[in-house]
Design an enzyme around this catalytic site. Structure first.
Site, PDB file in Angstrom:
ATOM      1  N   CYS A  80       6.999  -0.419   6.550  1.00  0.00           N
ATOM      2  CA  CYS A  80       6.484   0.749   5.833  1.00  0.00           C
ATOM      3  C   CYS A  80       7.573   1.290   4.926  1.00  0.00           C
ATOM      4  CB  CYS A  80       6.075   1.812   6.858  1.00  0.00           C
ATOM      5  SG  CYS A  80       5.495   3.345   6.129  1.00  0.00           S
ATOM      6  N   LEU A  81       7.210   1.653   3.707  1.00  0.00           N
ATOM      7  CA  LEU A  81       8.189   2.187   2.763  1.00  0.00           C
ATOM      8  C   LEU A  81       8.789   3.490   3.277  1.00  0.00           C
ATOM      9  CD1 LEU A  81       6.253   1.508  -0.569  1.00  0.00           C
ATOM     10  CD2 LEU A  81       8.159   0.196   0.381  1.00  0.00           C
ATOM     11  N   HIS A 140      -1.624   6.699   7.846  1.00  0.00           N
ATOM     12  CA  HIS A 140      -0.801   7.695   7.132  1.00  0.00           C
ATOM     13  C   HIS A 140      -1.602   8.970   6.885  1.00  0.00           C
ATOM     14  CE1 HIS A 140       3.028   5.826   6.271  1.00  0.00           C
ATOM     15  NE2 HIS A 140       2.464   4.750   5.755  1.00  0.00           N
ATOM     16  N   HIS A 182      -3.090   0.532   8.340  1.00  0.00           N
ATOM     17  CA  HIS A 182      -1.765   1.149   8.192  1.00  0.00           C
ATOM     18  C   HIS A 182      -1.826   2.364   7.264  1.00  0.00           C
ATOM     19  CE1 HIS A 182       2.774   0.774   7.710  1.00  0.00           C
ATOM     20  NE2 HIS A 182       2.442   1.610   6.742  1.00  0.00           N
ATOM     21  N   GLU A 183      -2.492   2.191   6.120  1.00  0.00           N
ATOM     22  CA  GLU A 183      -2.536   3.281   5.136  1.00  0.00           C
ATOM     23  C   GLU A 183      -3.414   4.441   5.612  1.00  0.00           C
ATOM     24  OE1 GLU A 183      -0.355   3.346   2.891  1.00  0.00           O
ATOM     25  OE2 GLU A 183       0.216   1.268   3.236  1.00  0.00           O
ATOM     26  N   GLY A 208       0.830  -1.195   0.000  1.00  0.00           N
ATOM     27  CA  GLY A 208       0.000   0.000   0.000  1.00  0.00           C
ATOM     28  C   GLY A 208       0.865   1.245   0.000  1.00  0.00           C
ATOM     29  N   GLN A 210       3.021   9.805   1.358  1.00  0.00           N
ATOM     30  CA  GLN A 210       4.333   9.155   1.270  1.00  0.00           C
ATOM     31  C   GLN A 210       5.103   9.574   0.016  1.00  0.00           C
ATOM     32  OE1 GLN A 210       2.594   5.016   2.212  1.00  0.00           O
ATOM     33  NE2 GLN A 210       4.682   4.922   2.965  1.00  0.00           N
TER      34      GLN A 210
HETATM   35 NI    NI Z   1       3.376   2.922   5.474  1.00  0.00          NI
END
Ligand code: NI
Length: 172
Positions: A96-97, A142, A138-139, A46, A51
């Site tokens: 997480c990226l 963000h 999670h997303e 995701g 991000q």
């Molecule tokens: Ni993330």
């Protein structure tokens, strides 16, 4: 289409709530395409707009559980909200990226119901459990300016923060 740079912790933008999207214009469609390419390139499950440095309430994800299914399981969610939760679970090895080289088990809801709109502006409602439930939580975090490291013990969090501080110092 273009690959976008992924913003990483401690970039201040990652800690701020995103703005709701009022209309789906050409710029947004373009952003969805670029984020999709960036997601698959990373690769990740995701990716939220914040991000890639855009503080808008939009995310893309692909939790294709059936590998034989044709095409991709890519989904776009605009202005998503968790409207119902059920049960508790601990995600395993969440990553997480935007938080490179760090993983942790994170307390999450077992099931969530999410409402939002898709890229055509059509209302969507998703009842999620398992991996999809974790990815959505999670997303959506963000979009609220939250990272998974905000949900782990302060001891583990400070370990990670010290590591980042050290690495930044080493880079000068
Ligand atoms: Ni993330």
């Amino acid at each position: 289409m273009a690959l976008l740079d992924i913003v990483t912790y401690p970039a201040p933008i990652l800690g701020k709530p995103c703005k709701l999207i009022e209309n789906i214009d050409e710029d947004l469609v373009c952003l969805v395409e670029d984020m999709t390419e960036t997601l698959y390139d990373a690769p990740g499950l995701g990716l939220a707009a914040v991000q890639v440095g855009v503080d808008k309430a939009m995310l893309v994800y692909d939790v294709a559980e059936d590998e034989d299914s044709e095409g991709t399981g890519l989904k776009v969610l605009i202005n998503p909200k968790i409207v119902h939760t059920e049960g508790k679970v601990t995600s395993e090895n969440e990553g997480c990226l935007s938080v490179p080289e760090f993983r942790a088990d994170v307390p999450r809801f077992a099931c969530v119901t999410v409402e939002g709109v898709d890229q055509d502006g059509k209302p969507v409602k998703i009842d999620a459990e398992g991996l999809l439930s974790i990815v959505l939580q999670h997303e959506i975090d963000h979009l609220d300016g939250k990272l998974f490291i905000d949900r782990i013990s302060s001891l583990k969090r400070s370990m990670y923060k010290r590591r980042v501080a050290k690495a930044m110092k080493a880079e000068g």
